[in-house]
Write a protein that holds these residues in place. Structure first.
Motif, PDB file in Angstrom:
ATOM      1  N   THR A  11      41.922  36.436  39.552  1.00  0.00           N
ATOM      2  CA  THR A  11      42.014  35.329  40.291  1.00  0.00           C
ATOM      3  C   THR A  11      43.641  34.536  40.310  1.00  0.00           C
ATOM      4  O   THR A  11      43.718  34.026  39.248  1.00  0.00           O
ATOM      5  CB  THR A  11      40.942  34.108  39.715  1.00  0.00           C
ATOM      6  N   TYR A  20      47.255  31.503  43.562  1.00  0.00           N
ATOM      7  CA  TYR A  20      47.576  31.201  45.046  1.00  0.00           C
ATOM      8  C   TYR A  20      47.185  32.737  45.733  1.00  0.00           C
ATOM      9  O   TYR A  20      47.605  33.844  44.965  1.00  0.00           O
ATOM     10  CB  TYR A  20      49.040  30.778  45.254  1.00  0.00           C
ATOM     11  N   GLY A  21      46.375  32.618  46.611  1.00  0.00           N
ATOM     12  CA  GLY A  21      45.981  33.830  47.112  1.00  0.00           C
ATOM     13  C   GLY A  21      44.556  34.236  47.028  1.00  0.00           C
ATOM     14  O   GLY A  21      43.729  33.446  46.535  1.00  0.00           O
ATOM     15  N   THR A  22      44.197  35.594  47.328  1.00  0.00           N
ATOM     16  CA  THR A  22      42.896  36.191  47.496  1.00  0.00           C
ATOM     17  C   THR A  22      42.684  36.754  46.173  1.00  0.00           C
ATOM     18  O   THR A  22      43.492  37.619  45.584  1.00  0.00           O
ATOM     19  CB  THR A  22      42.745  37.111  48.532  1.00  0.00           C
ATOM     20  N   PRO A  23      41.481  36.433  45.474  1.00  0.00           N
ATOM     21  CA  PRO A  23      41.232  37.331  44.372  1.00  0.00           C
ATOM     22  C   PRO A  23      41.073  38.957  44.515  1.00  0.00           C
ATOM     23  O   PRO A  23      40.740  39.275  45.716  1.00  0.00           O
ATOM     24  CB  PRO A  23      39.846  36.695  44.044  1.00  0.00           C
ATOM     25  N   TYR A  24      41.400  39.419  43.484  1.00  0.00           N
ATOM     26  CA  TYR A  24      41.148  41.088  43.741  1.00  0.00           C
ATOM     27  C   TYR A  24      40.984  41.589  42.367  1.00  0.00           C
ATOM     28  O   TYR A  24      40.681  40.985  41.215  1.00  0.00           O
ATOM     29  CB  TYR A  24      42.626  41.615  44.244  1.00  0.00           C
ATOM     30  N   SER A  71      40.633  45.811  46.267  1.00  0.00           N
ATOM     31  CA  SER A  71      39.895  44.275  46.919  1.00  0.00           C
ATOM     32  C   SER A  71      38.300  44.276  46.391  1.00  0.00           C
ATOM     33  O   SER A  71      37.761  43.331  46.463  1.00  0.00           O
ATOM     34  CB  SER A  71      40.052  44.135  48.575  1.00  0.00           C
TER      35      SER A  71
END
Length: 757
Positions: free
Chosen positions: A543, A546-550, A573
């Motif tokens: 997590t 900033y940004g998208t979890p992967y 992803s």
């Protein structure tokens, strides 16, 4: 040609349990042995000339040697026919006579790793006691080297505290036992380190030991500075001893500040803060036991000071005006809080018709509540029998003092902390029921100021005042004054906390830490810190700040690389396709010794061809095979290595017990883990990188990586196995961003992003 004779030697007990052969050299005195042994003999349970009796294997070997004075060298090897690593050796002058001649020799093991350990790792603070410090050596296969035999050069053993003495400061052989004596002084930190230096073993292969001191009670102090990205320090100390500092990560929003009464220690471990992101709002942030980063649990309106307190049953009380009441009870489960339905309206009786705005709240071990609320410029002191009470048990108008804190003791006595223009602080101590009171005070240094930050009442009924001072020459200091109950002209004692806190902005506390006070019974863990099993996989959810979890996956390659264990990293992803179609992001090759791991080589990869790859200079120690609360070490032990890459690094165990991600560990893993803070400075110490925190569970591996600077968390989701992957070849490439494995290398070993070792 000289006449020859047969020499017979028995395999000595000192030989490593992993010895598979002996290389025997015989040569003239004053000369050097040749490159080819005079003889090689395989040894072991099934080898010719060897017999087994219980755990002991005895081997008789015969070799032909010239008559007269000779040099005899016997080398124990880890492989058959004189191959592998050297596990031990001895060189001895012998006189060879005609006929079969038995020779007695003692091998000196070849240490690869020195490890100090304590037979009693925890002593009671304030009570005299002893322990035994064991100095053990391990060969390159991880086998324990046993006596007889000696180190080539004796090791110097030292204690980090003068309050703890050693029966000897020298260890001449593996298996040395040294008596550790503690006379009962209160001037001893939580964690006393024992170190060994000297000899031929590199310093990064010498693992020290940590002696912990269990106080009858302790207190926690939190420092916080928005100027330092919200980072601070949690200092734990007994009410008499020397503080032990533990680093913490920042708050979810580093621009927030903590409410004046917004810090409380949870009975089950961990703590809670009430942040003030806006003038009329509060944010509850939960730091679970073992975690160093907080999670926002609730946000609500509040007209007061974002006050919070922990109840004995683990629930918390928080000032919350959202529902028209001013004090709301929440149950806590992990990082989730849920209103229990109990609220206190802070009105009725002699109080104003409108509800008060809560500024401070405190709860004693019996659940009795003390609260200070304000209404139209007047402060009121209230007590409640419990959170279920519908009306206050006692109320008192305080007027309009400058408030700094509130505490309630086990007897029901209440302390109100105030100050007068930062020239003096006062404690007004009220008897149970808010009856009679006494006032004590302390003045600022001449020409300076004193800033009281909070008050607590300990189990002995003493009042503990956390304060900061600033002299006329702007020299800051922080401490805790300990006052005996009643009218007194001066504190009984002062506990200095400035050194433990380091650079600080605002201080919060002190908070009495519920029993059992740290260190607890699980204050130390030991075992394989990476939990290596061939073909094992670890899946992590990342997590980012900033940004998208992967997702990131780590795979334990079943084939060694130059004798090292290789871990391969993947990114995707989705967790379902992580190891089948995820992108390979890097490798790290580690040397494993008795549960400890040292970095040997690394690579970062992507789609390009200009990657970062290479060996790691000095094979720095990532993590030792045992971790104790307060234990510290320097991953870059070699000053030359640190200078070469322009960095310095330090590591310290900040918590033990439950750690983030431990719930995903497979059965058979340890039920306790440890979190280690890795701090790095670059450019000769002029730039401090934000600390990173890595949690380890023996037998399971890394369960979380928490990066403070960018507030990125990587938490273990599952552990599996994929033998079908086999050996993985990872060509170097150009990573768009230094990814998880490279961040691990960067955080723990101090390689700056622009560096290329």
């Amino acid at each position: 040609m000289p006449t020859t004779a047969a020499m017979k030697a028995r395999r000595p007990l000192l030989a490593s349990a992993n010895t598979q052969s002996l290389a025997i050299f015989i040569y003239a005195p004053g000369s050097q042995p040749g490159t080819t042994p005079t003889a090689t003999v395989n040894v072991g349970a099934s080898a010719a000339g060897c017999t087994v009796s219980g755990p002991q294997i005895t081997c008789s070997v015969t070799v032909t040697a010239p008559l007269g004075n000779q040099e005899l060298e016997i080398v124990a090897m880890s492989g058959p026919n004189g191959t592998g690593s050297i596990l031990g050796s001895v060189t001895q002058a012998v006189t060879v006579a005609a006929g079969a001649q038995p020779i007695s020799v003692t091998l000196n093991g070849t240490p690869e790793l020195i490890k100090l350990s304590l037979e009693t790792p925890v002593l009671a603070l304030g009570a005299s006691g002893t322990s035994i410090l064991d100095v053990d050596a391990y060969d390159t296969t991880g086998a324990l080297i046993v006596a007889p035999g000696s180190f080539t050069t004796p090791l110097t053993i030292a204690s980090s505290s003068s309050a703890v003495s050693l029966s000897s400061s020298s260890a001449t052989s593996p298996g040395t036992k040294i008596t550790v004596t503690y006379a009962g002084s209160s001037s001893v930190p939580y964690a006393v380190q024992f170190t060994a230096t000297g000899g031929s073993i590199p310093s990064n292969l010498i693992i020290g030991a940590t002696l912990l001191f269990e106080p009858s009670q302790s207190m926690a102090i939190l420092s916080h500075s928005t100027a330092n990205n919200g980072f601070g320090t949690l200092a734990l100390t007994s009410t008499t001893g020397v503080p032990q500092a533990f680093g913490i990560a920042g708050n979810p929003d580093t621009t927030d500040s903590i409410g004046g009464g917004g810090f409380a220690v949870l009975p089950g471990g961990g703590y809670v803060t009430a942040m003030t992101p806006g003038a009329l709002s509060c944010t509850l942030v939960i730091y679970p036991a073992g975690s160093v980063t907080g999670t926002v649990a609730a946000t609500y309106n509040d007209n007061g000071g974002c006050a919070v307190a922990a109840e004995p049953n683990g629930d918390i009380l928080a000032s919350n005006s959202t529902a028209g009441s001013e004090l709301t009870e929440y149950s806590v489960s992990g990082t989730t809080v849920t209103p229990t339905g109990l609220t206190i309206a802070l009105t009725g009786g002699t109080l104003p018709a409108s509800p008060l705005n809560a500024l401070f709240v405190a709860v004693n071990p019996s659940g009795t509540i003390a609260l200070i609320g304000t209404h139209t410029g007047t402060e009121y002191l209230l007590t409640y029998a419990s959170s279920a009470a519908t009306a206050p048990a006692a109320t008192l108008s305080l007027g309009s003092p400058s408030l700094s804190g509130l505490a309630i003791g086990a007897s029901g006595s209440v302390d109100v902390l105030t100050h007068t223009g930062f020239a003096q602080y006062q404690i007004v101590e009220y008897a149970p029921g808010l009856g009679s009171n006494v006032t004590v005070s302390a003045n600022a240094p001449s020409g300076g100021s004193i800033i009281p930050d909070g008050v607590a009442i300990d189990a002995a009924g003493e009042s503990l005042v956390l304060y900061a001072t600033l002299t006329s020459s702007y020299v800051s200091n922080a401490g805790v004054d300990v006052w005996a109950s009643g009218a007194n002209s001066a504190p009984e004692r002062t506990v200095a906390v400035q050194a433990a806190l380091g650079s600080w902005g605002q201080l919060y506390g002190p908070q009495i830490v519920p029993s059992p006070a740290p260190p607890s019974s699980n204050a130390a863990v030991a075992g394989d810190m990476f939990g290596y099993v061939a073909s094992r996989t670890w899946t992590y959810l990342v997590t980012p700040g900033y940004g998208t979890p992967y997702y990131v996956g780590i795979y334990a390659d079943p084939n060694s690389v130059s004798g090292n264990i290789r871990f391969v990293g993947y990114q995707a992803s989705s967790s379902s396709s992580l190891f089948t179609s995820g992108t390979k992001i890097g490798t790290i090759d580690l040397t494993q010794l008795n549960g400890s791991y040292l970095a040997a080589a690394f690579a970062s990869v992507s789609s390009g061809t200009n990657g970062i790859a290479g060996s790691v200079p000095g094979t720095p120690l990532l993590v030792p095979g045992s971790l104790a609360l307060g234990q510290s070490w320097n991953p870059l032990q070699n000053a030359g290595i640190a200078s070469a890459v322009g960095v310095t690094a330090s590591a310290q165990v900040t918590s033990t017990g439950s750690v983030p991600g431990i719930g995903a560990c497979p059965s058979g893993s340890s039920t306790s883990g440890a979190t280690v803070q890795y701090a790095v400075t670059v450019n000769g110490g002029s730039v401090a990188m934000s600390p990173s925190f890595i949690s380890y569970v023996p037998g399971c591996g890394i369960t979380s990586i928490q990066e403070g600077g960018v507030q990125t968390n990587m938490v273990l989701q599952s552990v599996g196995s994929m033998p079908s992957l086999g050996q993985q070849d990872v060509p170097p490439g150009q990573p768009p961003i230094v990814a998880a494995l490279h961040r691990l290398w960067q955080a723990t070993l101090g390689v700056h992003p622009s560096s290329n070792p």
